[in-house]
Scaffold this motif. Structure first.
Motif, PDB file in Angstrom:
ATOM      1  N   ALA A   1     -64.500 -16.768   4.919  1.00  0.00           N
ATOM      2  CA  ALA A   1     -62.992 -16.924   5.305  1.00  0.00           C
ATOM      3  C   ALA A   1     -62.610 -16.052   6.175  1.00  0.00           C
ATOM      4  CB  ALA A   1     -62.006 -16.899   3.941  1.00  0.00           C
ATOM      5  N   VAL A   2     -61.798 -16.433   7.405  1.00  0.00           N
ATOM      6  CA  VAL A   2     -61.357 -15.447   8.341  1.00  0.00           C
ATOM      7  C   VAL A   2     -59.837 -15.636   8.169  1.00  0.00           C
ATOM      8  CG1 VAL A   2     -61.323 -14.982  10.977  1.00  0.00           C
ATOM      9  CG2 VAL A   2     -63.164 -16.209   9.745  1.00  0.00           C
ATOM     10  N   VAL A   3     -59.215 -14.272   8.082  1.00  0.00           N
ATOM     11  CA  VAL A   3     -58.047 -13.945   8.063  1.00  0.00           C
ATOM     12  C   VAL A   3     -57.416 -13.208   9.266  1.00  0.00           C
ATOM     13  CG1 VAL A   3     -55.876 -12.819   6.862  1.00  0.00           C
ATOM     14  CG2 VAL A   3     -57.765 -13.947   5.482  1.00  0.00           C
ATOM     15  N   LEU A   4     -56.612 -13.815  10.049  1.00  0.00           N
ATOM     16  CA  LEU A   4     -56.171 -13.126  11.278  1.00  0.00           C
ATOM     17  C   LEU A   4     -54.882 -12.759  11.005  1.00  0.00           C
ATOM     18  CD1 LEU A   4     -56.981 -12.484  14.144  1.00  0.00           C
ATOM     19  CD2 LEU A   4     -55.606 -14.703  14.876  1.00  0.00           C
ATOM     20  N   HIS A   5     -54.645 -11.325  10.939  1.00  0.00           N
ATOM     21  CA  HIS A   5     -53.472 -10.854  10.453  1.00  0.00           C
ATOM     22  C   HIS A   5     -52.718 -10.016  11.842  1.00  0.00           C
ATOM     23  CE1 HIS A   5     -50.284  -8.109   8.769  1.00  0.00           C
ATOM     24  NE2 HIS A   5     -50.949  -7.182   9.360  1.00  0.00           N
ATOM     25  N   THR A   6     -51.684 -10.369  12.101  1.00  0.00           N
ATOM     26  CA  THR A   6     -50.517  -9.557  13.465  1.00  0.00           C
ATOM     27  C   THR A   6     -49.744  -9.040  12.784  1.00  0.00           C
ATOM     28  OG1 THR A   6     -51.625 -11.283  14.606  1.00  0.00           O
ATOM     29  CG2 THR A   6     -50.044 -10.112  15.675  1.00  0.00           C
ATOM     30  N   ALA A   7     -49.392  -7.839  12.892  1.00  0.00           N
ATOM     31  CA  ALA A   7     -48.153  -7.195  12.780  1.00  0.00           C
ATOM     32  C   ALA A   7     -47.154  -6.649  14.093  1.00  0.00           C
ATOM     33  CB  ALA A   7     -48.349  -5.522  11.868  1.00  0.00           C
ATOM     34  N   TYR A   8     -46.051  -7.198  13.651  1.00  0.00           N
ATOM     35  CA  TYR A   8     -45.004  -6.944  14.755  1.00  0.00           C
ATOM     36  C   TYR A   8     -43.849  -6.009  14.515  1.00  0.00           C
ATOM     37  CZ  TYR A   8     -47.328 -11.306  16.109  1.00  0.00           C
ATOM     38  OH  TYR A   8     -48.014 -12.543  16.384  1.00  0.00           O
ATOM     39  N   ASP A   9     -43.256  -5.172  15.505  1.00  0.00           N
ATOM     40  CA  ASP A   9     -42.354  -4.463  15.357  1.00  0.00           C
ATOM     41  C   ASP A   9     -40.749  -5.117  15.398  1.00  0.00           C
ATOM     42  OD1 ASP A   9     -42.019  -4.648  18.019  1.00  0.00           O
ATOM     43  OD2 ASP A   9     -42.476  -2.819  18.598  1.00  0.00           O
TER      44      ASP A   9
ATOM     45  N   SER B   1     -42.597   0.585  13.645  1.00  0.00           N
ATOM     46  CA  SER B   1     -42.888   0.107  12.435  1.00  0.00           C
ATOM     47  C   SER B   1     -43.019  -1.291  12.357  1.00  0.00           C
ATOM     48  CB  SER B   1     -41.883   0.539  11.252  1.00  0.00           C
ATOM     49  OG  SER B   1     -41.829   2.230  11.316  1.00  0.00           O
ATOM     50  N   PRO B   2     -44.095  -1.751  11.497  1.00  0.00           N
ATOM     51  CA  PRO B   2     -44.117  -3.458  11.358  1.00  0.00           C
ATOM     52  C   PRO B   2     -43.093  -3.849  10.524  1.00  0.00           C
ATOM     53  CG  PRO B   2     -45.730  -2.198   9.949  1.00  0.00           C
ATOM     54  CD  PRO B   2     -45.223  -1.007  10.482  1.00  0.00           C
ATOM     55  N   VAL B   3     -42.285  -4.730  11.062  1.00  0.00           N
ATOM     56  CA  VAL B   3     -41.401  -5.686  10.389  1.00  0.00           C
ATOM     57  C   VAL B   3     -41.460  -7.079   9.966  1.00  0.00           C
ATOM     58  CG1 VAL B   3     -39.458  -4.016  11.037  1.00  0.00           C
ATOM     59  CG2 VAL B   3     -39.857  -6.010  12.329  1.00  0.00           C
ATOM     60  N   GLU B   4     -42.655  -7.596  10.711  1.00  0.00           N
ATOM     61  CA  GLU B   4     -42.785  -8.964  10.176  1.00  0.00           C
ATOM     62  C   GLU B   4     -44.468  -9.135  10.402  1.00  0.00           C
ATOM     63  OE1 GLU B   4     -41.834 -13.490  11.986  1.00  0.00           O
ATOM     64  OE2 GLU B   4     -40.976 -11.800  12.830  1.00  0.00           O
ATOM     65  N   GLY B   5     -45.063  -9.847   9.745  1.00  0.00           N
ATOM     66  CA  GLY B   5     -46.502 -10.170   9.733  1.00  0.00           C
ATOM     67  C   GLY B   5     -46.767 -11.696   9.879  1.00  0.00           C
TER      68      GLY B   5
ATOM     69  N   HIS C   1     -58.700 -15.439  20.993  1.00  0.00           N
ATOM     70  CA  HIS C   1     -57.510 -15.858  20.012  1.00  0.00           C
ATOM     71  C   HIS C   1     -56.797 -14.258  19.692  1.00  0.00           C
ATOM     72  CE1 HIS C   1     -61.110 -14.694  17.825  1.00  0.00           C
ATOM     73  NE2 HIS C   1     -60.280 -14.211  16.687  1.00  0.00           N
ATOM     74  N   VAL C   2     -57.440 -13.415  19.775  1.00  0.00           N
ATOM     75  CA  VAL C   2     -57.096 -11.956  19.386  1.00  0.00           C
ATOM     76  C   VAL C   2     -56.144 -11.415  20.648  1.00  0.00           C
ATOM     77  CG1 VAL C   2     -57.402  -9.435  18.829  1.00  0.00           C
ATOM     78  CG2 VAL C   2     -58.879 -11.229  17.766  1.00  0.00           C
ATOM     79  N   ALA C   3     -56.478 -11.612  21.632  1.00  0.00           N
ATOM     80  CA  ALA C   3     -55.566 -11.561  22.983  1.00  0.00           C
ATOM     81  C   ALA C   3     -54.242 -12.162  22.853  1.00  0.00           C
ATOM     82  CB  ALA C   3     -56.429 -11.674  24.137  1.00  0.00           C
ATOM     83  N   GLU C   4     -54.607 -13.296  22.431  1.00  0.00           N
ATOM     84  CA  GLU C   4     -53.340 -14.529  22.431  1.00  0.00           C
ATOM     85  C   GLU C   4     -52.349 -13.744  21.371  1.00  0.00           C
ATOM     86  OE1 GLU C   4     -51.878 -18.860  21.691  1.00  0.00           O
ATOM     87  OE2 GLU C   4     -53.984 -18.496  21.576  1.00  0.00           O
ATOM     88  N   ALA C   5     -52.922 -13.514  20.332  1.00  0.00           N
ATOM     89  CA  ALA C   5     -51.829 -12.606  19.175  1.00  0.00           C
ATOM     90  C   ALA C   5     -51.268 -11.450  19.566  1.00  0.00           C
ATOM     91  CB  ALA C   5     -52.793 -12.640  17.837  1.00  0.00           C
ATOM     92  N   LEU C   6     -52.031 -10.798  20.228  1.00  0.00           N
ATOM     93  CA  LEU C   6     -51.422  -9.325  20.694  1.00  0.00           C
ATOM     94  C   LEU C   6     -50.562  -9.596  22.125  1.00  0.00           C
ATOM     95  CD1 LEU C   6     -54.648  -7.036  20.496  1.00  0.00           C
ATOM     96  CD2 LEU C   6     -52.448  -6.963  18.759  1.00  0.00           C
ATOM     97  N   GLY C   7     -50.701 -10.629  22.729  1.00  0.00           N
ATOM     98  CA  GLY C   7     -49.723 -10.910  23.799  1.00  0.00           C
ATOM     99  C   GLY C   7     -50.281 -10.320  25.026  1.00  0.00           C
ATOM    100  N   LEU C   8     -51.756 -10.291  25.094  1.00  0.00           N
ATOM    101  CA  LEU C   8     -52.394  -9.400  26.192  1.00  0.00           C
ATOM    102  C   LEU C   8     -52.507 -10.296  27.279  1.00  0.00           C
ATOM    103  CD1 LEU C   8     -55.087  -7.450  24.245  1.00  0.00           C
ATOM    104  CD2 LEU C   8     -52.714  -6.708  24.928  1.00  0.00           C
TER     105      LEU C   8
ATOM    106  N   GLN D   1     -38.830  -5.332  17.862  1.00  0.00           N
ATOM    107  CA  GLN D   1     -38.664  -6.020  19.148  1.00  0.00           C
ATOM    108  C   GLN D   1     -39.643  -7.164  19.357  1.00  0.00           C
ATOM    109  OE1 GLN D   1     -38.559  -2.387  18.979  1.00  0.00           O
ATOM    110  NE2 GLN D   1     -36.425  -2.853  18.886  1.00  0.00           N
ATOM    111  N   GLY D   2     -40.307  -7.564  18.244  1.00  0.00           N
ATOM    112  CA  GLY D   2     -41.443  -8.520  18.166  1.00  0.00           C
ATOM    113  C   GLY D   2     -42.527  -8.301  19.011  1.00  0.00           C
ATOM    114  N   ARG D   3     -42.824  -7.104  19.168  1.00  0.00           N
ATOM    115  CA  ARG D   3     -44.145  -6.577  19.967  1.00  0.00           C
ATOM    116  C   ARG D   3     -45.159  -6.348  18.954  1.00  0.00           C
ATOM    117  NH1 ARG D   3     -41.685  -1.220  22.755  1.00  0.00           N
ATOM    118  NH2 ARG D   3     -40.959  -1.130  20.566  1.00  0.00           N
ATOM    119  N   ALA D   4     -46.232  -6.905  19.265  1.00  0.00           N
ATOM    120  CA  ALA D   4     -47.544  -6.660  18.438  1.00  0.00           C
ATOM    121  C   ALA D   4     -47.985  -5.300  18.232  1.00  0.00           C
ATOM    122  CB  ALA D   4     -48.726  -7.551  18.791  1.00  0.00           C
ATOM    123  N   LEU D   5     -48.285  -4.640  17.003  1.00  0.00           N
ATOM    124  CA  LEU D   5     -48.950  -3.372  16.662  1.00  0.00           C
ATOM    125  C   LEU D   5     -50.200  -3.349  16.516  1.00  0.00           C
ATOM    126  CD1 LEU D   5     -45.976  -2.113  14.338  1.00  0.00           C
ATOM    127  CD2 LEU D   5     -46.280  -1.064  16.381  1.00  0.00           C
TER     128      LEU D   5
END
Length: 239
Positions: A204-212, A174-178, A107-114, A214-218
């Protein structure tokens, strides 16, 4: 977009702290000195220090000015809306182990687009309650491109300026969307041990992903918080 003058001053001070010119508890340059150095008003310097104070990097010392914070703070995963600060949601924390590169959960790999089997850099921390008891177990995962460009992410110690500012300084991204996804499950044996709870216990499990831009995961952070300390409050207008 070019940084405003007070943002430039804040970034310069972050860099000087990161490079070891000032350590925990050290007195930082006075407002008068910085105003003269940068050719700005004292009010501009105050705005720069306000940024660093809200980041938890500096603290005001009555009668002296500002010093580098002796106890760094970190936030649980998620809740990184624009306008929030490390200080407002941050607590003391403890680093866990040494950062390493490994294949993250699916699920982390999917969020990061790996790609399948692709490794990421893993950094773990334990945020603490006021009495020193565990609050939340947070595992941050950085794509290889980010970790390669920001080598201090692989070091064991904390990054005083915060990983967001450090990554931006090293990569220009820089992160512009989370995106925050919150779910509930039972704690694993290792999570229960680190969080000092007995199984079975709900977390409780919070999965936070930050994107730059260009929509790339940071980064993808997974925060695990026991049910007895998890609290989420939303204030909003109603008509």
């Amino acid at each position: 977009m070019p940084l405003l003058k007070y943002e430039q001053i804040a970034d310069d001070l972050r860099t000087r702290v990161a490079n070891g010119e000032f350590g925990p508890g050290d007195l930082l340059p006075s407002g008068r000195d910085l105003a003269e150095q940068w050719g700005v008003s004292r009010a501009t310097v105050v705005k720069a220090y306000d940024i660093l104070r809200h980041d938890g990097l500096v603290a005001a010392r009555q009668g002296s000015g500002f010093v580098v914070a002796e106890t760094p703070v970190a936030r649980p995963a998620g809740g990184r809306r624009a306008g929030t600060s490390r200080l407002s949601g941050g607590t003391p924390y403890r680093r866990l182990g040494t950062p390493d590169r490994t294949v993250p959960p699916a699920h982390v790999a999917e969020a990061l687009g790996l790609a399948r089997g692709e490794a990421a850099l893993r950094r773990a921390r334990l945020t603490l309650l006021d009495d020193g008891a565990p609050h939340s177990l947070v595992t941050a995962w950085f794509p290889a491109a980010v970790a390669d460009a920001a080598p201090r992410l692989s070091a064991k110690g904390p990054i005083a300026e915060g990983t967001t500012h450090y990554v931006r300084r090293e990569t220009g991204r820089s992160p512009v969307e989370g995106t925050d996804v919150t779910t509930v499950r039972l704690a694993t044996d290792e999570e229960a041990r680190l969080l000092e709870v007995h199984r079975p216990t709900a977390v409780a499990v919070v999965l936070h992903t930050a994107y730059d831009r260009q929509g790339r995961a940071l980064v993808c952070e997974e925060g695990v918080t026991p049910s007895h300390v998890f609290e989420q409050t939303d204030n909003y207008p109603m008509r």
